[in-house]
Write a protein that holds these residues in place. Structure first.
Motif, PDB file in Angstrom:
ATOM      1  N   HIS A 163       7.030  -4.713 -10.835  1.00 19.20           N
ATOM      2  CA  HIS A 163       7.303  -3.410 -10.251  1.00 19.20           C
ATOM      3  C   HIS A 163       6.379  -3.129  -9.063  1.00 19.20           C
ATOM      4  O   HIS A 163       5.226  -3.554  -9.039  1.00 19.20           O
ATOM      5  CB  HIS A 163       7.151  -2.305 -11.298  1.00 19.20           C
ATOM      6  N   ASP A 164       6.911  -2.409  -8.096  1.00 19.35           N
ATOM      7  CA  ASP A 164       6.159  -1.932  -6.933  1.00 19.35           C
ATOM      8  C   ASP A 164       5.653  -0.539  -7.309  1.00 19.35           C
ATOM      9  O   ASP A 164       6.424   0.417  -7.336  1.00 19.35           O
ATOM     10  CB  ASP A 164       7.098  -1.880  -5.722  1.00 19.35           C
ATOM     11  N   VAL A 165       4.367  -0.429  -7.618  1.00 21.56           N
ATOM     12  CA  VAL A 165       3.816   0.795  -8.202  1.00 21.56           C
ATOM     13  C   VAL A 165       2.796   1.432  -7.267  1.00 21.56           C
ATOM     14  O   VAL A 165       1.913   0.748  -6.751  1.00 21.56           O
ATOM     15  CB  VAL A 165       3.131   0.498  -9.557  1.00 21.56           C
ATOM     16  N   ILE A 166       2.959   2.741  -7.079  1.00 22.92           N
ATOM     17  CA  ILE A 166       1.917   3.511  -6.398  1.00 22.92           C
ATOM     18  C   ILE A 166       1.551   4.702  -7.271  1.00 22.92           C
ATOM     19  O   ILE A 166       2.327   5.115  -8.138  1.00 22.92           O
ATOM     20  CB  ILE A 166       2.334   3.990  -4.988  1.00 22.92           C
ATOM     21  N   HIS A 167       0.388   5.240  -7.024  1.00 28.46           N
ATOM     22  CA  HIS A 167      -0.093   6.430  -7.728  1.00 28.46           C
ATOM     23  C   HIS A 167      -0.050   7.591  -6.751  1.00 28.46           C
ATOM     24  O   HIS A 167      -0.259   7.398  -5.544  1.00 28.46           O
ATOM     25  CB  HIS A 167      -1.522   6.173  -8.220  1.00 28.46           C
ATOM     26  N   VAL A 168       0.206   8.786  -7.238  1.00 24.57           N
ATOM     27  CA  VAL A 168       0.245   9.967  -6.393  1.00 24.57           C
ATOM     28  C   VAL A 168      -1.016  10.064  -5.537  1.00 24.57           C
ATOM     29  O   VAL A 168      -0.956  10.430  -4.364  1.00 24.57           O
ATOM     30  CB  VAL A 168       0.435  11.245  -7.247  1.00 24.57           C
ATOM     31  N   LEU A 169      -2.170   9.701  -6.105  1.00 24.01           N
ATOM     32  CA  LEU A 169      -3.428   9.813  -5.366  1.00 24.01           C
ATOM     33  C   LEU A 169      -3.548   8.768  -4.253  1.00 24.01           C
ATOM     34  O   LEU A 169      -4.471   8.848  -3.440  1.00 24.01           O
ATOM     35  CB  LEU A 169      -4.615   9.744  -6.320  1.00 24.01           C
ATOM     36  N   ASN A 170      -2.615   7.799  -4.202  1.00 23.02           N
ATOM     37  CA  ASN A 170      -2.569   6.878  -3.066  1.00 23.02           C
ATOM     38  C   ASN A 170      -1.958   7.547  -1.834  1.00 23.02           C
ATOM     39  O   ASN A 170      -2.125   7.050  -0.724  1.00 23.02           O
ATOM     40  CB  ASN A 170      -1.733   5.633  -3.377  1.00 23.02           C
ATOM     41  N   ARG A 171      -1.244   8.647  -2.040  1.00 20.28           N
ATOM     42  CA  ARG A 171      -0.551   9.319  -0.942  1.00 20.28           C
ATOM     43  C   ARG A 171      -1.067  10.733  -0.671  1.00 20.28           C
ATOM     44  O   ARG A 171      -0.953  11.234   0.430  1.00 20.28           O
ATOM     45  CB  ARG A 171       0.949   9.414  -1.228  1.00 20.28           C
ATOM     46  N   PHE A 172      -1.586  11.400  -1.712  1.00 19.65           N
ATOM     47  CA  PHE A 172      -1.979  12.806  -1.609  1.00 19.65           C
ATOM     48  C   PHE A 172      -3.371  13.032  -2.181  1.00 19.65           C
ATOM     49  O   PHE A 172      -3.843  12.241  -2.995  1.00 19.65           O
ATOM     50  CB  PHE A 172      -1.021  13.708  -2.407  1.00 19.65           C
ATOM     51  N   GLU A 173      -3.946  14.172  -1.814  1.00 22.02           N
ATOM     52  CA  GLU A 173      -5.170  14.646  -2.461  1.00 22.02           C
ATOM     53  C   GLU A 173      -4.797  15.152  -3.852  1.00 22.02           C
ATOM     54  O   GLU A 173      -3.643  15.501  -4.111  1.00 22.02           O
ATOM     55  CB  GLU A 173      -5.783  15.798  -1.646  1.00 22.02           C
TER      56      GLU A 173
END
Length: 136
Positions: free
Chosen positions: A22-32
């Protein structure tokens, strides 16, 4: 599958899900920290990612049957239990495998994952269907 982890899911979950391709990102990778739920949901839509959260009640208001939204990329609500530093790996292994088997077929579907004795139950909540019991 493309996945977005909400702020309330530990970032340690990323490599567990990536093991399943899976291609996974965390909200904190994009936002404060503390970004509005609307913005988090918009990110999931924009990047075509399924959203995994502990606070599903904050997101179900954005998807059918509560709205007329035409397309979303899936929601998995870890409901009624906390994902701790001891349990996150096992929980994410189950979700990683579940998503690998489901693929893009979770579009427009909302699931709830619940702890039940020594197992977890992933239930399709909308549109309604049958339960799926997954043993740990």
């Amino acid at each position: 599958m493309k996945v977005l982890l909400d702020e309330n899911i530990t970032q340690k979950s990323i490599p567990v899900l990536e093991k399943y391709g899976h291609d996974v990102i965390h909200v904190l990778n994009r936002f404060e920290a503390g970004k509005r739920d609307e913005d988090v949901f918009e990110l999931a839509l924009k990047e075509q990612r399924a959203l995994i959260t502990l606070h599903g009640k904050d997101f179900v208001v954005f998807i059918p049957p509560r709205t007329e939204l035409v397309l979303h990329y899936g929601l998995i609500w870890l409901r009624g239990f906390q994902v701790t530093s001891k349990s996150y790996e096992g929980v994410m292994e189950i979700i990683g495998n579940f998503l690998k088997n489901k693929g893009d077929s979770i579009k427009n579907i909302y699931y709830a994952m619940k702890k039940k004795d020594n197992s977890y139950e992933i239930v399709q909540r909308f549109p309604k269907t049958t339960k799926m019991l997954i043993e740990v």
